[in-house]
Design a protein around this motif. Structure first.
Motif, PDB file in Angstrom:
ATOM      1  N   ASN A 108       0.824  -1.220   0.000  1.00 11.05           N
ATOM      2  CA  ASN A 108       0.000   0.000   0.000  1.00 11.05           C
ATOM      3  C   ASN A 108       0.854   1.265   0.000  1.00 11.05           C
ATOM      4  OD1 ASN A 108      -2.375  -1.546   0.133  1.00 11.05           O
ATOM      5  ND2 ASN A 108      -2.236  -1.683   2.364  1.00 11.05           N
ATOM      6  N   LEU A 109       2.021   1.202   0.605  1.00  7.68           N
ATOM      7  CA  LEU A 109       2.857   2.386   0.750  1.00  7.68           C
ATOM      8  C   LEU A 109       3.470   2.830  -0.571  1.00  7.68           C
ATOM      9  CD1 LEU A 109       4.162   4.395   2.774  1.00  7.68           C
ATOM     10  CD2 LEU A 109       5.991   2.728   3.087  1.00  7.68           C
ATOM     11  N   ARG A 117       2.274   2.650  -3.562  1.00  7.06           N
ATOM     12  CA  ARG A 117       1.329   3.020  -4.620  1.00  7.06           C
ATOM     13  C   ARG A 117       1.381   4.526  -4.887  1.00  7.06           C
ATOM     14  NH1 ARG A 117      -4.143  -0.427  -3.009  1.00  7.06           N
ATOM     15  NH2 ARG A 117      -3.296  -2.491  -3.487  1.00  7.06           N
ATOM     16  N   CYS A 167      -1.185   6.806  -2.978  1.00  7.39           N
ATOM     17  CA  CYS A 167      -1.036   6.976  -1.530  1.00  7.39           C
ATOM     18  C   CYS A 167      -0.658   8.434  -1.227  1.00  7.39           C
ATOM     19  CB  CYS A 167       0.030   6.021  -1.004  1.00  7.39           C
ATOM     20  SG  CYS A 167       0.217   6.042   0.787  1.00  7.39           S
ATOM     21  N   ASP A 168      -1.537   9.164  -0.528  1.00  2.00           N
ATOM     22  CA  ASP A 168      -1.270  10.571  -0.215  1.00  2.00           C
ATOM     23  C   ASP A 168      -0.349  10.677   1.010  1.00  2.00           C
ATOM     24  OD1 ASP A 168      -2.993   9.640   1.660  1.00  2.00           O
ATOM     25  OD2 ASP A 168      -4.552  11.134   1.351  1.00  2.00           O
ATOM     26  N   GLN A 205      -1.824   9.422   4.512  1.00  4.62           N
ATOM     27  CA  GLN A 205      -1.871   7.968   4.585  1.00  4.62           C
ATOM     28  C   GLN A 205      -0.461   7.379   4.626  1.00  4.62           C
ATOM     29  OE1 GLN A 205      -3.917   6.174   1.316  1.00  4.62           O
ATOM     30  NE2 GLN A 205      -3.935   4.115   2.209  1.00  4.62           N
ATOM     31  N   LYS A 206       0.472   8.039   3.943  1.00  3.83           N
ATOM     32  CA  LYS A 206       1.847   7.554   3.920  1.00  3.83           C
ATOM     33  C   LYS A 206       2.482   7.637   5.313  1.00  3.83           C
ATOM     34  CE  LYS A 206       4.033   8.428   0.186  1.00  3.83           C
ATOM     35  NZ  LYS A 206       4.753   9.108  -0.912  1.00  3.83           N
ATOM     36  N   LEU A 239       1.079   4.789   7.393  1.00  5.04           N
ATOM     37  CA  LEU A 239       1.649   3.495   7.028  1.00  5.04           C
ATOM     38  C   LEU A 239       3.105   3.377   7.465  1.00  5.04           C
ATOM     39  CD1 LEU A 239       0.148   3.097   3.432  1.00  5.04           C
ATOM     40  CD2 LEU A 239      -0.509   1.831   5.487  1.00  5.04           C
TER      41      LEU A 239
END
Length: 370
Positions: free
Chosen positions: A136-137, A139, A142-143, A146-147, A150
């Motif tokens: 997920n990181l 991608r 990924c804003d 969210q980064k 994570l």
């Protein structure tokens, strides 16, 4: 007197010879002389029948033809997509090629997971969670918010377990991603946990990428700390195919002048290290200050750098070309001629850099016609 007529020749015993040739087979069986054997049909009183036919009562043996013909064909489905799947002997449905392929991949995946679980034991579940966060990181969607979330979660998972993750092909990607997207504080934490194994990681085909990421994304202090870990091991690292790429990257892209001198100093031999001082910190200054030591220094330098020419991956590095150029600029004529004889087959791999091209030019200038 009239001559008596000759008697026909006969063998002993009065028996007359007969000619056995093509005519004998024809005349023996009643044919014409010179003809072929006459054809006689074979007479068999018993009547042969095929396995599927019946001899009595019309009863058929073997397999029947029931279900064949227009009424015995398989029916197509209503949507016209093709015939239904065939069934096995016991009524099981046969699998298609796609389903068989999926089953093989699933079995292969399960086997791989079981093998990794046996090897990694308690680390298996942690690495699996890290790989999920890593997916997920990295991608593009990924804003920043969210980064950060994570990265915090990933930091909690890998803390204290980085050494075990740095030497595997899948978990090392998680560390690379963490170094790339982390801040300087997080990168320092990675270095502090891994600094005892920097040399081993540089020789690993997977761990070397972690060292390279620290050099690539670290600040000046972190880069200096990583290069300092190489001190005393430069000769050993340059002889290794994987570790030599790390030394080359640090020398070309990240090192300042003092750090470059530190990397090359180990290739000039122990006599140079004894004569070196803060004021005389280059090979030119040391030789100028101690001319009587020139021959010893050049001889020790030759013993260090000539074995490097035997590896194609190592001889292409510019840090090696720099030492070769210093040797050709300072060495006496006799030692220079011996060096040209030793490296004449490796010169072609050195001509792509600035220092390497100058080495090739001096080999042509001072070399013999042979």
């Amino acid at each position: 007197m009239a001559a008596k007529p000759g008697k026909p020749f006969s063998s002993k015993g009065g028996k007359q010879l007969t000619y056995k040739g093509k005519d004998s087979s024809g005349t023996k069986f009643g044919g014409k002389p010179g003809g072929k054997k006459p054809f006689k049909p074979y007479k068999n009183t018993e009547k042969k029948t095929r396995p599927g036919k019946a001899n009595d009562g019309g009863r058929k043996l073997g397999f029947s033809n029931a279900g064949k013909g227009p009424q015995g064909k398989r029916k197509l489905p209503a949507d016209g997509r093709g015939p239904l799947a065939k069934k096995g002997k016991r009524g099981e449905k046969k699998l298609t090629d796609e389903e068989l392929k999926k089953n093989r991949l699933q079995k292969k995946k399960e086997l791989k997971n079981s093998r990794q679980q046996m090897e990694r034991k308690e680390m298996f579940d942690i690495i699996r969670q890290c790989k999920g966060v890593w997916g997920n990181l990295r991608r593009k969607k990924c804003d920043e918010e969210q980064k950060k979330k994570l990265m915090k979660e990933l930091h909690g998972l890998i803390r204290g377990k980085m050494k075990q993750m740095a030497f595997a092909h899948d978990s090392v990607r998680v560390l690379q991603c963490f170094i790339q997207f982390g801040n300087q504080k997080q990168r320092w934490e990675v270095f502090e946990e891994l600094k005892d194994g920097v040399l081993a990681m540089s020789k690993s085909p997977y761990g070397k990428h972690v060292v390279k990421k620290l050099l690539m994304y670290g600040n000046k202090e972190l880069v200096a700390a990583v290069i300092q870990m190489f001190k005393g091991h430069i000769r050993q690292m340059l002889r290794h195919a994987a570790a030599s790429t790390i030394v080359e990257y640090a020398y070309n892209d990240k090192a300042v002048l003092a750090q470059r001198l530190m990397i090359t100093d180990e290739l000039y031999g122990p006599t140079y290290a004894i004569c070196k001082s803060l004021e005389h910190n280059t090979i030119e200054k040391v030789v100028k200050e101690n001319p009587e030591k020139l021959e010893n220094i050049m001889d020790e330098t030759k013993q260090v750098i000539v074995p490097l020419t035997q590896k194609e991956q190592v001889i292409k590095h510019s840090v090696v070309h720099k030492v070769f150029l210093d040797f050709f600029l300072l060495a006496p004529d006799k030692q220079r001629s011996e060096m040209i004889e030793s490296i004449r087959e490796a010169v072609v791999y050195m001509a792509h850099t600035h220092d390497g091209a100058r080495v090739a030019m001096r080999c042509l200038w001072h070399g013999t016609a042979k």
